[in-house]
Write a protein that holds these residues in place. Structure first.
Motif, short mmCIF file in Angstrom:
data_model
loop_
_atom_site.label_atom_id
_atom_site.label_comp_id
_atom_site.label_asym_id
_atom_site.label_seq_id
_atom_site.Cartn_x
_atom_site.Cartn_y
_atom_site.Cartn_z
N ILE A 138 -6.84 -7.91 7.36
CA ILE A 138 -6.40 -7.46 6.03
C ILE A 138 -5.25 -8.38 5.57
O ILE A 138 -4.35 -8.69 6.36
N ASP A 139 -5.29 -8.78 4.30
CA ASP A 139 -4.24 -9.66 3.76
C ASP A 139 -3.06 -8.80 3.31
O ASP A 139 -2.95 -8.42 2.14
N TYR A 140 -2.21 -8.46 4.25
CA TYR A 140 -1.08 -7.59 3.95
C TYR A 140 -0.03 -8.32 3.11
O TYR A 140 0.66 -7.69 2.29
N GLU A 141 0.13 -9.62 3.28
CA GLU A 141 1.12 -10.37 2.48
C GLU A 141 0.75 -10.36 1.00
O GLU A 141 1.62 -10.22 0.13
N GLN A 142 -0.57 -10.49 0.72
CA GLN A 142 -1.01 -10.45 -0.67
C GLN A 142 -0.70 -9.10 -1.30
O GLN A 142 -0.33 -9.00 -2.47
N MET A 143 -0.87 -8.05 -0.46
CA MET A 143 -0.59 -6.71 -0.97
C MET A 143 0.90 -6.56 -1.29
O MET A 143 1.26 -5.94 -2.31
N LEU A 144 1.79 -7.14 -0.48
CA LEU A 144 3.22 -7.07 -0.77
C LEU A 144 3.55 -7.79 -2.08
O LEU A 144 4.40 -7.33 -2.86
N LEU A 145 2.89 -8.92 -2.34
CA LEU A 145 3.12 -9.64 -3.59
C LEU A 145 2.67 -8.83 -4.79
O LEU A 145 3.36 -8.78 -5.83
N LEU A 146 1.51 -8.18 -4.65
CA LEU A 146 1.01 -7.35 -5.75
C LEU A 146 1.95 -6.16 -5.98
O LEU A 146 2.20 -5.77 -7.15
N MET A 147 2.47 -5.58 -4.92
CA MET A 147 3.38 -4.44 -5.08
C MET A 147 4.69 -4.89 -5.71
O MET A 147 5.34 -4.12 -6.44
N ALA A 148 5.10 -6.11 -5.41
CA ALA A 148 6.36 -6.62 -5.98
C ALA A 148 6.26 -6.79 -7.49
O ALA A 148 7.28 -6.76 -8.21
#
Length: 930
Positions: A755-765
């Protein structure tokens, strides 16, 4: 007589008369010649007095009268006897006169006969007497002739092996010869019979020696009867033991000599002059095992003969005891003494003979270095020696200390070198292993492997009756009872060496083509779903039915991801795993055959498992970032086990140090270099879920190997010495049981990259959380995260087409991914700079949407770390006092997350002083972690 009667008839006083008789002087009763007149005259006084003389005269007359009357009474009393005796004398006189007449007539008749017989008549009587004498002489001559011809009959009886009859005949002839010893020819015959008797004893001794190799009841019975006739039963027993000792020596020498001469290609007499110890060194490796087998066969025949000899004596002792109790007691004490002597001699001989056998076999074993043999040949040698030790234990109850010590030393050295080579091979296999599935049948069991066939044999009642249930227990049949009449226990070895075959592999991992086709079917509607799958779906790990019913969507989602429900549930293992299992079987064979080295073998077996476990961890589970998550993926027990393996078994690379001690160098020889993953195994491709198929095969093969060790634990525990059992228990509790714990760190690596967790953090930011109104639509990062999970599910389905993914593995993967996603969500919330009440409500909306969609993809309940997110979101609504207590109770959150919660979320409704107090509390919590 009339005078006597007159005296008797006179009146008298008996008492007075008796007094008168008593008054008579004793001299009158003397038997010597006695002159009464002279005696009385000499008594007269010098001056005579007439009156006194008359008085004295009257007194004498009275005494005389009393005596006469007494005599008359006695004569009259004896008168009838006198008359009777007189009549007898008269009759005797008449008889004598008649005898005189008869003698006179006889003499007259004899004179007439003398005159009537002639000289011819007397000649006939003389001839008749001579005839009688000649008849007796003829009988004696015939007896002498028979005695002279006895030696011929004795030779015939000896050829017929009728030793009791020959001795009986010889003894009878000696008795007869003593009767006619007055004949000069008999003295020579007597000495000849004595020589013949000695010759019979010599042949009897030869016949006794034949018993040692081939016992025959009839033959031995004759020999014993013969010795009993000679009265030499004790001597016979002494000779028998000497023959058995000689038979052992001659037998082993001839067997080894035969093989040495056969392999040398000539019959040079130099080998016959060698000592047995030197002769054993000339046995070639090719003929070593056949020679050992024949050696044990020959020694078995000798021990069996001794065993049957003891049986014969026990049986006949009982018969003799019974007959003695029914018959005469004559000679009973002597017979009992002989019987007791023979019994003690035979019992003592058991140990002596077995010691001789052990020494001969030990000498043979030491004649060749066993390290030159291959493993199967070495096991074959151990099997023969083990069977021989079993024979010895049944023979005399001995534990075979001589053989055990000799074979134990060679076995430990051989096995040590063998194990070192196998560890190097295992490292090579692991480094070249591509972690592809080895196709075995669904009913595969290690007992089907050739290396474990011995376990089925060891369960037979004839080998280990103590392991059998009480209902089936029966008397153990010993080897001597089993092969008493026919066969040889050492013939089994060659007959059963290679007769077993294996049938454990399946074609393409399926039992049949139909199963392979049905395994790939997809179910597009309810009608496509098998009824038994709807009705009987159970948890593979626990075997329990799920609490809730299985929905149509769930079944559809499982048509690929739970591929294990359709595909044959064969064990997951690799060729290397199978090789390790085979090695374990070989190790157990040696341990089963030679129990004194059981601890060494089990220790080496544990190293095989240790090295395999360490390799799996090194290849697929080592990741320094794992422990930084704080999730406890590796238990302290697992970490301790891995550290122990690394210190005790793994040879770490060290620089060449000339000052290194010799001990350190020796320790490095006992260790194995750490293995390296094959370059053919790719763990970096996202399309294959970062080598998930290889990881599953590797990890589950380790779990399967651990299960096999668990299966073998009772057998290992049974042979392990009591003082060493703590080592075995520690191995199982601290190593074998940790195999399944490797799943978490290994599959965590996949979950962390799938799972691309870093991409999810960017989207949440990029989300605006300080909104002023309550939103009804969730944010796009939730959809992006769900798409990641859907893609993960599809990839998981693709992998499951290559390798069956067991339900516990699937659950761990989903659990890891969900746990990481939830913690990423919390981390995203902790990165928020500004947040309103409506923004916090939006967070709840996003998370609930995520949960709702996620529950359709997986059946894992409850959702991992669900409370971790919900608790963090709800903490926004706490008051100052409640918040301080909440911070102290929830230490699972990081300092950054707690600080953000105080600064951003609570900053709107608490003052600066209160905020500083909460930050100080957070700092106090974080200080011990530094």
């Amino acid at each position: 007589m009339e005078e006597f009667r007159e005296l008797r008839d006179q009146p008298s006083d008996p008492q007075a008369e008796q007094e008168l008789i008593n008054s008579i002087e004793q001299v009158y009763f003397s038997t010597d010649s006695f002159d009464i007149v002279k005696y009385e005259l000499e008594k007269l006084p010098p001056v005579l007095n007439l009156q006194e003389l008359e008085e004295y005269r009257d007194k004498l007359k009275q005494q005389q009268a009393a005596v006469s009357k007494k005599v008359a009474d006695l004569i009259l009393e004896k008168q009838p006897a006198y008359v009777k005796e007189l009549e007898r004398v008269t009759s005797l006189q008449t008889g004598l006169q008649l005898a005189a007449v008869i003698c006179t007539n006889g003499r007259r008749h004899l004179n007439i006969a003398k005159e009537g017989f002639t000289q011819a008549s007397l000649g006939l009587l003389a001839n008749q007497r001579k005839r009688q004498l000649l008849i007796g002489l003829l009988k004696s001559l015939r007896t002498i002739k028979t005695l002279q011809r006895t030696d011929v009959r004795l030779s015939e009886m000896l050829e017929e092996e009728d030793y009791p009859g020959a001795i009986q005949l010889c003894l009878e002839c000696q008795k007869a010869a003593s009767t006619f010893k007055h004949y000069s020819c008999i003295s020579e015959l007597n000495s000849k019979l004595q020589d013949t008797l000695e010759q019979i004893e010599e042949q009897l001794d030869v016949a006794l020696s034949k018993i040692c190799k081939n016992f025959d009841i009839n033959h031995y019975t004759k020999v014993q009867q013969a010795y009993r006739l000679l009265g030499k039963t004790q001597t016979a027993m002494d000779q028998l033991h000497m023959h058995f000792t000689q038979a052992i020596h001659n037998t082993v020498f001839q067997v080894v000599l035969g093989y040495v001469e056969l392999c040398s290609g000539n019959t040079d007499t130099k080998f016959q002059k060698l000592q047995y110890k030197d002769l054993c060194t000339h046995v070639t490796p090719d003929s070593y095992i056949p020679c050992l087998a024949d050696l044990c066969k020959a020694l078995w025949e000798v021990m069996l003969s001794y065993y049957r000899t003891m049986e014969w004596h026990e049986k006949h002792d009982n018969e003799d005891t019974t007959s003695a109790s029914e018959g005469s007691n004559m000679g009973t004490e002597e017979t009992n003494f002989d019987r007791g002597y023979i019994k003690k001699k035979l019992e003592h001989g058991l140990t002596r003979i077995w010691q001789d056998v052990q020494l001969k076999v030990k000498t043979y074993l030491l004649g060749t270095d066993l390290s030159i043999f291959k493993y199967d040949d070495f096991i074959f040698v151990l099997d023969i020696i083990s069977r021989l030790m079993q024979v010895g234990e049944e023979f005399c109850g001995s534990k075979s200390e001589v053989l055990q010590e000799s074979i134990r030393k060679q076995s430990v050295n051989y096995f040590k070198n063998y194990h070192r080579t196998r560890l190097d091979e295992l490292r090579m296999f692991l480094e070249n292993e591509t972690w592809e599935l080895c196709p075995v049948k669904s009913n595969f069991s290690i007992l089907q492997l050739h290396e474990f066939k011995f376990m089925e044999q060891s369960r037979s009642p004839s080998v280990s009756p103590s392991k059998q249930p009480a209902s089936t227990s029966s008397k153990t049949v010993t080897l001597f009872e089993q092969y008493c009449s026919d066969g040889n226990p050492f013939e089994i070895q060659a007959n059963h060496k290679d007769e077993e075959t294996e049938d454990v592999l399946a074609s393409n991992g399926y039992e049949s083509d139909e199963q392979e086709k049905s395994a790939y079917q997809e179910y597009d509607s309810d009608s496509d779903v098998p009824e038994e799958l709807k009705r009987d779906y159970v948890d593979e790990q626990t075997g329990d039915a799920p609490v809730k019913s299985v929905s149509r969507e769930t079944l559809k989602s499982r048509k690929k991801s739970d591929y294990s429900l359709n595909k044959v549930n064969a064990p997951i293992l690799t060729n290397t795993t199978l090789n390790v299992i085979r090695l374990v079987g070989k190790y157990m064979q040696m341990m089963n055959i030679l129990k004194p080295i059981a601890f060494d073998v089990i220790h080496f077996m544990s190293q095989l498992f240790d090295y395999y476990l360490y390799a799996i961890y090194t290849f697929f589970g080592r990741n320094d970032s794992l422990e930084s998550t704080g999730l406890g993926l590796s238990s302290s027990r697992l970490r301790t086990t891995l550290n122990r393996i690394q210190e005790s078994l793994i040879a770490m690379e060290v620089s060449a140090d000339p000052t290194a001690t010799l001990t350190a160098a020796e320790e490095r020889k006992e260790k194995v270099p750490s293995p390296h993953l094959s370059h053919l195994v790719v763990l970096t491709s996202g399309d294959t879920l970062y080598g998930l198929a290889e990881r599953v095969v590797a990890t589950e093969s380790l779990v399967f190997l651990a299960e096999q060790f668990e299966f073998l634990q009772p057998h290992l525990d049974a042979v392990m010495p009591a003082v060493k059992k703590p080592f075995l228990q520690q191995f199982y509790s601290q190593t074998v049981s940790t195999a399944s714990e490797l799943r978490k760190p290994i599959y965590w690596i996949v979950a962390g990259k799938a799972i691309d967790y870093e991409q999810m953090l960017l989207l949440m930011a990029n989300v605006k959380w300080d909104v002023k109104e309550i939103m009804s639509q969730h944010n796009i990062y939730v959809d992006a995260l769900l798409k990641e999970f859907e893609q993960f599910n599809r990839r998981l389905n693709e992998v499951s087409k290559r390798v069956r993914i067991p339900l516990p593995v699937s659950n761990i993967l989903w659990e890891h991914c969900i746990r990481l996603a939830n913690r990423t969500i919390v981390e995203g919330y902790a990165n928020v700079k500004k947040c309103s009440n409506e923004g916090r409500a939006l967070m709840q909306l996003d998370f609930q949407q995520f949960l709702m969609k996620l529950e359709k993809l997986t059946d894992i309940r409850p959702i991992p770390d669900k409370e971790f997110v919900e608790t963090y979101i709800k903490a926004y609504y706490l008051t100052e006092n409640d918040m301080e207590r909440w911070i102290k109770e929830h230490r699972e959150y990081s300092t950054k997350q707690l600080t953000n919660l105080v600064n951003v979320c609570l900053g709107s409704h608490i003052n600066k002083k209160a905020r500083q107090k909460l930050l100080a509390a957070i700092d106090d919590i974080d200080r011990p972690k530094r």
